[in-house]
Design an enzyme around this catalytic site. Structure first.
Site, PDB file in Angstrom:
ATOM      1  N   ASP A  34       0.839  -1.198   0.000  1.00 25.32           N
ATOM      2  CA  ASP A  34       0.000   0.000   0.000  1.00 25.32           C
ATOM      3  C   ASP A  34       0.879   1.255   0.000  1.00 25.32           C
ATOM      4  O   ASP A  34       1.868   1.338   0.736  1.00 25.32           O
ATOM      5  CB  ASP A  34      -0.859  -0.022   1.276  1.00 25.32           C
ATOM      6  CG  ASP A  34      -1.921   1.051   1.291  1.00 25.32           C
ATOM      7  OD1 ASP A  34      -2.823   0.989   0.457  1.00 25.32           O
ATOM      8  OD2 ASP A  34      -1.842   1.951   2.158  1.00 25.32           O
ATOM      9  N   GLU A  52       1.513  -0.594  -5.028  1.00 24.43           N
ATOM     10  CA  GLU A  52       0.514   0.422  -5.326  1.00 24.43           C
ATOM     11  C   GLU A  52       1.284   1.733  -5.317  1.00 24.43           C
ATOM     12  O   GLU A  52       1.550   2.302  -4.261  1.00 24.43           O
ATOM     13  CB  GLU A  52      -0.599   0.465  -4.272  1.00 24.43           C
ATOM     14  CG  GLU A  52      -1.702   1.423  -4.681  1.00 24.43           C
ATOM     15  CD  GLU A  52      -2.216   2.349  -3.585  1.00 24.43           C
ATOM     16  OE1 GLU A  52      -3.268   2.944  -3.778  1.00 24.43           O
ATOM     17  OE2 GLU A  52      -1.559   2.512  -2.545  1.00 24.43           O
TER      18      GLU A  52
END
Ligand code: GLC
Length: 557
Positions: A214, A277
């Site tokens: 993330d 990401e």
């Protein structure tokens, strides 16, 4: 923890499709947003047992791997992306034993499992943050500006709206690029590195096959935390390097993690991966995250953001392939996820376009990520009442439609927060629980209700309703994934453009030609081969093919 938990179940032996040196290079990976996938205990919130029970759906669908969004102990200020304990399962979602059972069942079915890791920030309930001494070392605290320190230390804004700083009772400020409940970690502190490496090992020892990282572009901030200097941050994210995103320093972390992941590749052929990401301004900068000694994949948000227009799609596809080829990595395609407006709605509310876009994506070289429900052609839910909202962006961005802060234009916001014209710009609308069966909510989602209300007209969209109907979107996905496995020319490998009229894309893969008509009307062209699969009925007569408007067809050549 039971003894069983310490001996990981073996990952599936066969690589995703049986081709190539790395299973991820052409894998189709299905994103499970855990709280909205399937609920086993009737509290209206999806959980790990629910996922496990529904794994046969994913097996039937034909995907290679599953990515689970965070299920760790969390106050749920941001759907679990605010983690209070990285080694515990939140009771909402089950137990560590449930995670272990899920991994074993998935592996037995031949599915790999990737979990989310959130290294840019923790929850403000994490024991590091609740201890003032530890917090000072491990997070980013600064004195405020102004006569009495009453102004934030710099001009950075939270991705969710408002200042990226919150003042403590002690008078200083801490940085949170997302919600105030998500303080940013201080990655200059070696203890932070050591802790995250230990967390990776914890899950790898349990048997996971990789991590979705993330905000992989966020951990390192520019020295001195300089001001941006003008008030247009939302427009700059994703279009240039900012003092808090895509700093070169993040790559050292990814290199260290790659060494750790490679260390888990043993004689048994286990290959564990990292997928970034990362929002980078250009495909070239994104490719830096997937250099041979960094992560294995990075989400290709440029493709997700491309308009439904032949030239624009071709440009993005070429740039993406060229950039990843320059570092020897596969390209990763994605159209929908839990942060953006579902592509059925984003592409003009057109299921025809969504189906065509999906077939296009699945014909391109590399790996593809599917977001739960796209195989059902689910639209974004755009009329959720305010009182059921949970997206922190909704509360920080103001209640007015489209006032989420970042990205209120027609495209998905480059920071990953949903935005699109005609839609409200927040992220609950793509997170409505899945419809599995039945005529009325909760459509088999679970024995209770569902944490977000499902539309009353979703009965025809359930898995049960679509199964066996050759015209359904679910059967289209199943057929596409089955062909992708069966035809050696799809997946990773060469691709070349073929001549096509304006508004139409045509490209070949070994043995397959793909046509995409992005126009709203039929186009006729010489039949390039025998139709294998089409997102809309294609006709061939006297060697002429009629491509319906907004359609994609795979041809055997
Ligand atoms: C990523 C996640 C998003 C989350 C944010 C903060 O963009 O995909 O859902 O809100 O990071 O962790």
């Amino acid at each position: 923890m039971t003894q069983e938990l310490t001996s990981p179940s073996p990952a599936p032996q066969a690589p995703g499709s049986g081709r190539g040196p790395g299973w991820w290079r052409d894998a189709v990976i299905y994103q499970v947003y855990v709280r909205s996938f399937a609920d086993s205990d009737g509290d209206g919130i999806g959980d790990l047992r629910g996922v496990r029970e529904r794994l046969p759906h994913l097996k039937d669908l034909g995907v290679d791997a599953v990515w689970l969004t965070p299920f760790y102990a969390s106050p749920q200020a941001d759907g679990g992306y605010d983690v209070a304990d990285y080694r515990a399962v939140d009771p909402l979602f089950g137990t560590l034993q449930d995670a272990d059972d899920l991994l074993r069942t998935a592996h037995d079915l031949g599915l790999r499992v990737i979990v989310d890791i959130v290294p840019n920030h923790t929850s403000d309930r994490h024991p590091w943050f609740t201890d003032p001494e530890l917090a000072r070392q491990r997070y980013l605290f600064r004195p405020g500006k102004g006569e009495n320190g009453e102004l934030p230390p710099n001009d950075w804004e939270s991705i969710f709206g408002g200042p990226a700083w919150t003042r403590t009772d002690r008078g200083d400020w801490y940085l949170h690029l997302f919600a105030p409940q998500q303080p940013d970690l201080n990655w200059e502190n070696p203890e932070v590195h050591a802790e995250f490496e230990a967390i990776l090992r914890f899950w790898l020892d349990l048997g996971v096959d990789g991590f979705r990282v993330d905000v992989a572009h966020g951990m390192i901030k520019a020295p001195g935390l300089p001001d941006i200097g003008h008030g247009a941050q939302a427009q700059l994210i994703g279009s240039q390097v900012l003092p808090f995103f895509d700093q070169d320093g993040v790559h050292a972390i990814h290199r260290a993690w790659r060494r750790l992941l490679d260390g888990y590749g043993d004689g048994s052929g286990r290959q564990v991966i990292g997928v970034a990401e990362a929002w980078a301004p250009t495909p070239e900068r994104l490719a830096l995250y997937v250099r041979p000694d960094e992560l294995h994949q990075a989400f290709n948000f440029q493709f997700l953001n491309a308009p439904w227009q032949a030239d624009a799609l071709r440009t993005v596809i070429e740039a993406s392939l060229a950039a990843t080829a320059s570092v020897g990595a596969p390209t990763t395609w994605v159209l929908s996820n839990h942060d953006v407006v579902r592509h059925t709605t984003r592409l003009g509310g057109s299921l025809a376009r969504a189906r065509a876009a999906s077939l296009l994506m699945l014909a391109l070289p590399g790996s593809a990520y599917l977001y739960q429900g796209e195989e059902l052609g689910l639209p974004e839910v755009t009329d959720l009442p305010d009182e059921v909202r949970q997206d922190p962006a909704f509360f920080r961005g103001g209640r007015a439609t489209g006032a989420a802060g970042p990205g209120t234009d027609t495209e998905a916001a480059p920071d990953g927060v949903a935005a699109a014209s005609g839609q409200d710009g927040f992220r609950d609308g793509c997170r409505v629980p899945l419809p599995w069966s039945g005529e009325a909510p909760p459509y088999g989602f679970g024995p209770g209700g569902s944490w977000l209300p499902q539309p009353a007209d979703w009965a025809p969209l359930t898995v049960a309703a679509q199964t066996g109907d050759p015209a359904s979107t679910l059967e289209l996905y199943r057929a596409a994934l089955e062909l992708r496995r069966r035809l050696p020319g799809l997946g990773d490998g060469p691709m070349s453009w073929a001549p096509a009229p304006d508004g139409v894309l045509a490209f070949t893969r070994p043995g397959v030609l793909c046509t995409v008509n992005t126009l709203g009307h039929d186009v006729e062209l010489p039949a390039p081969g025998t139709p294998l699969l089409s997102s809309a009925p294609v006709t061939v007569q006297d060697s002429a093919a009629r491509l319906p408007g907004d359609s994609c067809t795979w041809w055997a050549i």
